[in-house]
Write a protein that holds these residues in place. Structure first.
Motif, PDB file in Angstrom:
ATOM      1  N   TYR A 157       4.994   9.922  -2.035  1.00 44.25           N
ATOM      2  CA  TYR A 157       4.810   8.770  -2.920  1.00 44.25           C
ATOM      3  C   TYR A 157       4.823   9.177  -4.392  1.00 44.25           C
ATOM      4  O   TYR A 157       4.600  10.332  -4.744  1.00 44.25           O
ATOM      5  CB  TYR A 157       3.470   8.102  -2.615  1.00 44.25           C
ATOM      6  N   GLU A 158       5.083   8.182  -5.222  1.00 45.96           N
ATOM      7  CA  GLU A 158       4.823   8.262  -6.656  1.00 45.96           C
ATOM      8  C   GLU A 158       3.508   7.525  -6.876  1.00 45.96           C
ATOM      9  O   GLU A 158       3.385   6.360  -6.495  1.00 45.96           O
ATOM     10  CB  GLU A 158       5.940   7.576  -7.460  1.00 45.96           C
ATOM     11  N   PRO A 159       2.497   8.168  -7.459  1.00 41.64           N
ATOM     12  CA  PRO A 159       1.215   7.482  -7.615  1.00 41.64           C
ATOM     13  C   PRO A 159       1.323   6.265  -8.522  1.00 41.64           C
ATOM     14  O   PRO A 159       2.006   6.303  -9.549  1.00 41.64           O
ATOM     15  CB  PRO A 159       0.304   8.555  -8.226  1.00 41.64           C
ATOM     16  N   HIS A 160       0.677   5.195  -8.131  1.00 43.26           N
ATOM     17  CA  HIS A 160       0.662   3.988  -8.951  1.00 43.26           C
ATOM     18  C   HIS A 160      -0.084   4.280 -10.253  1.00 43.26           C
ATOM     19  O   HIS A 160      -1.070   5.032 -10.259  1.00 43.26           O
ATOM     20  CB  HIS A 160      -0.017   2.854  -8.176  1.00 43.26           C
ATOM     21  N   PRO A 161       0.341   3.689 -11.372  1.00 44.47           N
ATOM     22  CA  PRO A 161      -0.331   3.950 -12.654  1.00 44.47           C
ATOM     23  C   PRO A 161      -1.843   3.722 -12.620  1.00 44.47           C
ATOM     24  O   PRO A 161      -2.591   4.446 -13.259  1.00 44.47           O
ATOM     25  CB  PRO A 161       0.363   2.988 -13.618  1.00 44.47           C
ATOM     26  N   LEU A 162      -2.313   2.721 -11.864  1.00 40.33           N
ATOM     27  CA  LEU A 162      -3.750   2.494 -11.785  1.00 40.33           C
ATOM     28  C   LEU A 162      -4.452   3.607 -11.014  1.00 40.33           C
ATOM     29  O   LEU A 162      -5.601   3.953 -11.317  1.00 40.33           O
ATOM     30  CB  LEU A 162      -4.035   1.134 -11.142  1.00 40.33           C
ATOM     31  N   CYS A 163      -3.778   4.161 -10.018  1.00 40.57           N
ATOM     32  CA  CYS A 163      -4.344   5.307  -9.305  1.00 40.57           C
ATOM     33  C   CYS A 163      -4.425   6.521 -10.234  1.00 40.57           C
ATOM     34  O   CYS A 163      -5.382   7.307 -10.173  1.00 40.57           O
ATOM     35  CB  CYS A 163      -3.494   5.644  -8.073  1.00 40.57           C
ATOM     36  N   MET A 164      -3.414   6.646 -11.099  1.00 44.64           N
ATOM     37  CA  MET A 164      -3.424   7.756 -12.043  1.00 44.64           C
ATOM     38  C   MET A 164      -4.527   7.577 -13.079  1.00 44.64           C
ATOM     39  O   MET A 164      -5.176   8.553 -13.492  1.00 44.64           O
ATOM     40  CB  MET A 164      -2.061   7.884 -12.702  1.00 44.64           C
ATOM     41  N   LEU A 165      -4.774   6.340 -13.472  1.00 47.61           N
ATOM     42  CA  LEU A 165      -5.864   6.079 -14.399  1.00 47.61           C
ATOM     43  C   LEU A 165      -7.205   6.390 -13.728  1.00 47.61           C
ATOM     44  O   LEU A 165      -8.107   6.980 -14.335  1.00 47.61           O
ATOM     45  CB  LEU A 165      -5.818   4.625 -14.858  1.00 47.61           C
ATOM     46  N   GLU A 187       4.381   0.721   1.894  1.00 48.00           N
ATOM     47  CA  GLU A 187       5.701   0.999   1.307  1.00 48.00           C
ATOM     48  C   GLU A 187       6.617   1.652   2.339  1.00 48.00           C
ATOM     49  O   GLU A 187       6.165   2.283   3.288  1.00 48.00           O
ATOM     50  CB  GLU A 187       5.539   1.940   0.106  1.00 48.00           C
ATOM     51  N   ASP A 188       7.922   1.504   2.147  1.00 45.24           N
ATOM     52  CA  ASP A 188       8.896   2.115   3.046  1.00 45.24           C
ATOM     53  C   ASP A 188       8.762   3.628   3.023  1.00 45.24           C
ATOM     54  O   ASP A 188       8.411   4.233   1.993  1.00 45.24           O
ATOM     55  CB  ASP A 188      10.318   1.721   2.639  1.00 45.24           C
ATOM     56  N   ASN A 189       9.062   4.227   4.140  1.00 44.24           N
ATOM     57  CA  ASN A 189       9.035   5.685   4.261  1.00 44.24           C
ATOM     58  C   ASN A 189      10.298   6.266   3.632  1.00 44.24           C
ATOM     59  O   ASN A 189      11.387   6.148   4.193  1.00 44.24           O
ATOM     60  CB  ASN A 189       8.945   6.067   5.738  1.00 44.24           C
ATOM     61  N   PRO A 190      10.179   6.939   2.474  1.00 45.63           N
ATOM     62  CA  PRO A 190      11.380   7.491   1.835  1.00 45.63           C
ATOM     63  C   PRO A 190      11.950   8.693   2.579  1.00 45.63           C
ATOM     64  O   PRO A 190      13.088   9.094   2.337  1.00 45.63           O
ATOM     65  CB  PRO A 190      10.869   7.910   0.439  1.00 45.63           C
ATOM     66  N   LEU A 191      11.162   9.246   3.499  1.00 46.03           N
ATOM     67  CA  LEU A 191      11.610  10.439   4.226  1.00 46.03           C
ATOM     68  C   LEU A 191      12.673  10.114   5.265  1.00 46.03           C
ATOM     69  O   LEU A 191      13.320  11.022   5.794  1.00 46.03           O
ATOM     70  CB  LEU A 191      10.411  11.118   4.905  1.00 46.03           C
ATOM     71  N   ILE A 192      12.848   8.835   5.580  1.00 44.14           N
ATOM     72  CA  ILE A 192      13.878   8.466   6.564  1.00 44.14           C
ATOM     73  C   ILE A 192      15.062   7.774   5.896  1.00 44.14           C
ATOM     74  O   ILE A 192      15.905   7.188   6.571  1.00 44.14           O
ATOM     75  CB  ILE A 192      13.295   7.581   7.682  1.00 44.14           C
ATOM     76  N   LYS A 199      15.617  14.218  12.682  1.00 46.45           N
ATOM     77  CA  LYS A 199      15.102  13.284  13.677  1.00 46.45           C
ATOM     78  C   LYS A 199      15.505  11.849  13.355  1.00 46.45           C
ATOM     79  O   LYS A 199      15.792  11.053  14.247  1.00 46.45           O
ATOM     80  CB  LYS A 199      13.575  13.389  13.739  1.00 46.45           C
ATOM     81  N   GLU A 200      15.512  11.513  12.079  1.00 54.34           N
ATOM     82  CA  GLU A 200      15.784  10.137  11.671  1.00 54.34           C
ATOM     83  C   GLU A 200      17.172   9.960  11.057  1.00 54.34           C
ATOM     84  O   GLU A 200      17.725   8.874  11.070  1.00 54.34           O
ATOM     85  CB  GLU A 200      14.737   9.668  10.650  1.00 54.34           C
ATOM     86  N   ILE A 201      17.730  11.041  10.500  1.00 53.81           N
ATOM     87  CA  ILE A 201      19.000  10.960   9.763  1.00 53.81           C
ATOM     88  C   ILE A 201      20.021  11.889  10.411  1.00 53.81           C
ATOM     89  O   ILE A 201      19.775  13.084  10.570  1.00 53.81           O
ATOM     90  CB  ILE A 201      18.799  11.365   8.283  1.00 53.81           C
ATOM     91  N   SER A 202      21.173  11.348  10.763  1.00 55.05           N
ATOM     92  CA  SER A 202      22.219  12.163  11.393  1.00 55.05           C
ATOM     93  C   SER A 202      23.226  12.692  10.377  1.00 55.05           C
ATOM     94  O   SER A 202      23.854  13.731  10.592  1.00 55.05           O
ATOM     95  CB  SER A 202      22.948  11.358  12.473  1.00 55.05           C
ATOM     96  N   ASP A 203      23.386  11.976   9.250  1.00 53.53           N
ATOM     97  CA  ASP A 203      24.340  12.398   8.222  1.00 53.53           C
ATOM     98  C   ASP A 203      23.964  13.791   7.727  1.00 53.53           C
ATOM     99  O   ASP A 203      22.835  14.041   7.307  1.00 53.53           O
ATOM    100  CB  ASP A 203      24.327  11.404   7.056  1.00 53.53           C
ATOM    101  N   SER A 204      24.919  14.719   7.772  1.00 50.34           N
ATOM    102  CA  SER A 204      24.623  16.113   7.470  1.00 50.34           C
ATOM    103  C   SER A 204      25.925  16.879   7.294  1.00 50.34           C
ATOM    104  O   SER A 204      27.022  16.351   7.547  1.00 50.34           O
ATOM    105  CB  SER A 204      23.815  16.742   8.612  1.00 50.34           C
ATOM    106  N   VAL A 205      25.820  18.133   6.874  1.00 51.21           N
ATOM    107  CA  VAL A 205      26.992  18.997   6.775  1.00 51.21           C
ATOM    108  C   VAL A 205      27.657  19.118   8.140  1.00 51.21           C
ATOM    109  O   VAL A 205      28.882  19.003   8.280  1.00 51.21           O
ATOM    110  CB  VAL A 205      26.598  20.394   6.247  1.00 51.21           C
ATOM    111  N   PHE A 229       0.832  -1.194   0.000  1.00 53.40           N
ATOM    112  CA  PHE A 229       0.000   0.000   0.000  1.00 53.40           C
ATOM    113  C   PHE A 229       0.873   1.253   0.000  1.00 53.40           C
ATOM    114  O   PHE A 229       1.997   1.264   0.510  1.00 53.40           O
ATOM    115  CB  PHE A 229      -0.932   0.005   1.225  1.00 53.40           C
ATOM    116  N   THR A 230       0.333   2.317  -0.540  1.00 63.08           N
ATOM    117  CA  THR A 230       1.039   3.592  -0.677  1.00 63.08           C
ATOM    118  C   THR A 230       1.445   4.171   0.683  1.00 63.08           C
ATOM    119  O   THR A 230       0.629   4.210   1.617  1.00 63.08           O
ATOM    120  CB  THR A 230       0.122   4.620  -1.377  1.00 63.08           C
ATOM    121  N   PHE A 231       2.712   4.609   0.792  1.00 61.51           N
ATOM    122  CA  PHE A 231       3.079   5.424   1.948  1.00 61.51           C
ATOM    123  C   PHE A 231       2.495   6.811   1.684  1.00 61.51           C
ATOM    124  O   PHE A 231       2.940   7.522   0.782  1.00 61.51           O
ATOM    125  CB  PHE A 231       4.604   5.501   2.107  1.00 61.51           C
ATOM    126  N   PRO A 232       1.465   7.227   2.435  1.00 57.88           N
ATOM    127  CA  PRO A 232       0.647   8.373   2.002  1.00 57.88           C
ATOM    128  C   PRO A 232       1.296   9.743   2.146  1.00 57.88           C
ATOM    129  O   PRO A 232       0.743  10.728   1.665  1.00 57.88           O
ATOM    130  CB  PRO A 232      -0.594   8.271   2.895  1.00 57.88           C
TER     131      PRO A 232
END
Length: 582
Positions: free
Chosen positions: A50-58, A363-368, A401-407, A44-47
């Motif tokens: 996300y990139e919309p699934h082609p069927l959702c776009m249809l 789906e996995d959370n791409p924000l983390i 909060k989730e990612i420490s890698d930074s400048v 299921f879509t991470f709400p």
């Protein structure tokens, strides 16, 4: 958490009539074209990104065809010549499998559409305030009756007269006191002159008598001021008391109204019961009690996404994927692009969907995900006081909060002997370009003063989606954070902080309807350049690749290409420049 690019989906909808008929018959809508060649979503879509699934776009394409063609109701989306009460709207489609195993979709709108909560073909609200048997209507009658009583009492002739009389008494008293104070000041000056003249008088007894008389006059003047002050205060309090007797009933009625309204609101929130896949209900009150807000914000539960999932669970429909798109003109404060896909909002929807998604394989959370992994932080200049870096796009300035890698972390590792906070200013994660960091507290303080006093000169280059009519200009649009959809920012003339941007066209690309512009911010608000470019009262041309205010592509085409500062030790004016790579 931004707009998603549109992907062309084939085959196209060829005949609107069958689709209209199917759409208006039920909430479950069949596709009007074959979907045999489409693969179903694996999860299921991470709400929230996300990139919309082609069927959702249809499905969205079919729904948009319906919105363009239907004649059953009217709503002014701002797409016609009607200038009155324009309200764009967020719509959602949920790809589902019914109990017969058929694949179709259901549709929803956020809030109301055409001033209605119920429209054929769309899922109903989770709780209908206006249902005939709803407690809301009866309790709203009681509140309205209190409103009428309050209005009658507030507009009563004797109340109006006394209110005006109180203002007049206050004005008269203030005038009397002002006149007396002027007289007393003149008396004080005269006594001072007489005392000065008495210093040369040789007759001590006469001088003492005269000084005593002046002292008596001074005491008398003070008494007069005190007496008049008491007299005027008494006159004001007398009128205030008469007024208070009339307003006491109003205060009581307002207290009753406040109590009834609060109880009704909580009762409404408790009726909004959201199901998850296991059919476990949870009310808005319980959901938001676990958040920092504690109380549900206005409109919570009326967004398309929660309505869709609740309906699916309630009617034994299996959710497969979801997408939401904006239809119509953008609101004046925020930025929404017609037909663009958007994620669910964080403030209102995130707490609700957190409960509703339990049991679904999402789906996995791409924000983390650490987008900076494998990227190099280029160092342009370094000495014992400062470091100038060229930050890549999709690279945090400071740990999240989730990612420490930074400048910050990279410089801390590369310069282990550095002291102090290091960071002087920041760039958005998606923005590339120049940053200065201080390697000791003294340098940090010196540089921070330059930023505070706006002595630092920064220039950005951006690729925008459009061709400006002018060659240069200035944008003044106050900004603040979107309280219920962080990290988005909005234009707010009431509570926003001043934000000013200068812009100049560098090059035009007519073939692609794009242009590169030089952006010079006078202030440094979060997302200032992105919002000023995208907003209708700014350039009205989003930066290419802006996933919040435009359309996402491979990257945000915004680069901090020039930075001018004074060195913290030598006070020398230093300019650093790195050209954009796009």
């Amino acid at each position: 958490m931004g707009a998603i690019k549109t992907i062309t989906v084939t085959p196209k909808l060829l005949n609107i009539s069958p689709q209209l008929k199917a759409f208006e018959n039920a909430c479950f809508t069949d596709f009007t074209v074959s979907i045999e060649n489409y693969a179903l979503p694996e999860r299921f879509t991470f709400p929230f990104y996300y990139e919309p699934h082609p069927l959702c776009m249809l499905a969205a394409e079919q729904l948009q065809g319906y919105l363009q063609s239907q004649k059953s109701w009217y709503h002014n989306f701002g797409l016609s010549d009607d200038p009155n009460l324009i309200i764009g709207k967020m719509f959602g489609v949920l790809l589902v499998r019914n109990i017969q195993g058929n694949i179709g979709y259901i549709s929803a709108f956020s809030g109301k559409l055409a001033k209605k909560s119920h429209i054929n073909g769309f899922v109903p609200p989770v709780f209908d305030l206006l249902a005939k048997d709803s407690f809301f209507l009866a309790e709203q009658v009681a509140i309205n009756q209190l409103n009428e009583q309050i209005e009658i009492k507030e507009n009563a002739p004797n109340l109006v007269v006394l209110t005006q009389q109180l203002e007049q008494v206050k004005a008269d008293c203030e005038q009397q006191l002002a006149t007396l104070r002027e007289e007393l000041i003149a008396n004080r000056k005269a006594r001072k002159a007489k005392r000065k003249a008495l210093t040369n008088q040789e007759d001590n007894d006469s001088r003492e008598d005269a000084l005593k008389e002046l002292a008596v006059q001074s005491v008398y003047d003070k008494w007069r001021l005190k007496d008049l002050t008491n007299e005027t205060q008494s006159a004001i309090e007398k009128t205030q008391h008469q007024l208070a007797e009339l307003t006491a009933d109003i205060a009581t009625l307002k207290g009753q109204r406040k109590t009834l309204s609060a109880n009704l609101q909580n009762k409404i929130f408790s009726q909004y019961q959201f199901l998850n896949q296991a059919l476990v209900p949870k009310s808005l009150l319980d959901i938001f009690a676990e958040t920092a807000l504690k109380t549900p914000p206005a409109g919570a539960g009326e967004c398309a996404a929660p309505k869709l999932l609740h309906y699916a669970f309630e009617h034994q429909l299996t959710p497969l994927a979801m997408a939401e798109f904006w239809w119509g003109a953008s609101p004046k404060s925020e930025i929404r692009q017609h037909k663009q896909y958007y994620p669910a909002c964080m403030g209102k929807c995130h707490p609700i969907l957190k409960h509703m998604l339990i049991g679904l394989e999402v789906e996995d959370n791409p924000l983390i995900q650490n987008c900076a992994e494998g990227k190099t932080l280029g160092i342009i200049h370094q000495d014992e006081d400062i470091v100038i870096v060229n930050k890549p796009t999709e690279f945090l300035s400071v740990p999240g909060k989730e990612i420490s890698d930074s400048v910050y972390l990279r410089i801390k590792q590369q310069f282990p002997d550095a002291t102090g906070p290091l960071i002087v200013h920041r760039l958005d994660m998606s923005t590339s370009g120049l940053m200065v960091l201080a390697l000791n507290p003294k340098a940090n303080k010196f540089l921070q003063k330059q930023f505070i006093h706006r002595d630092v000169h920064k220039e950005y280059v951006a690729l925008i989606s459009g061709l400006p009519e002018q060659e240069q200009g200035e944008i003044n649009l106050p900004m603040r954070g979107d309280y219920f959809d962080r990290p988005r920012q909005i234009i707010c003339h009431k509570d926003g902080k001043p934000a000013k941007t200068y812009w100049q066209v560098l090059k035009r690309y007519p073939d692609t309807n794009q242009a590169t512009v030089l952006l010079t911010p006078h202030t440094g608000r979060t997302h200032q350049l992105r919002l000023h470019c995208a907003h209708a009262d700014g350039l009205n041309m989003p930066i290419v690749g802006d996933d919040l205010y435009g359309v996402r592509t491979n990257r945000l085409h915004l680069h901090a290409q020039s930075l001018t500062i004074r060195h913290p030790k030598s006070n020398e004016l230093m300019t650093f420049k790195v050209e954009a790579e796009f």
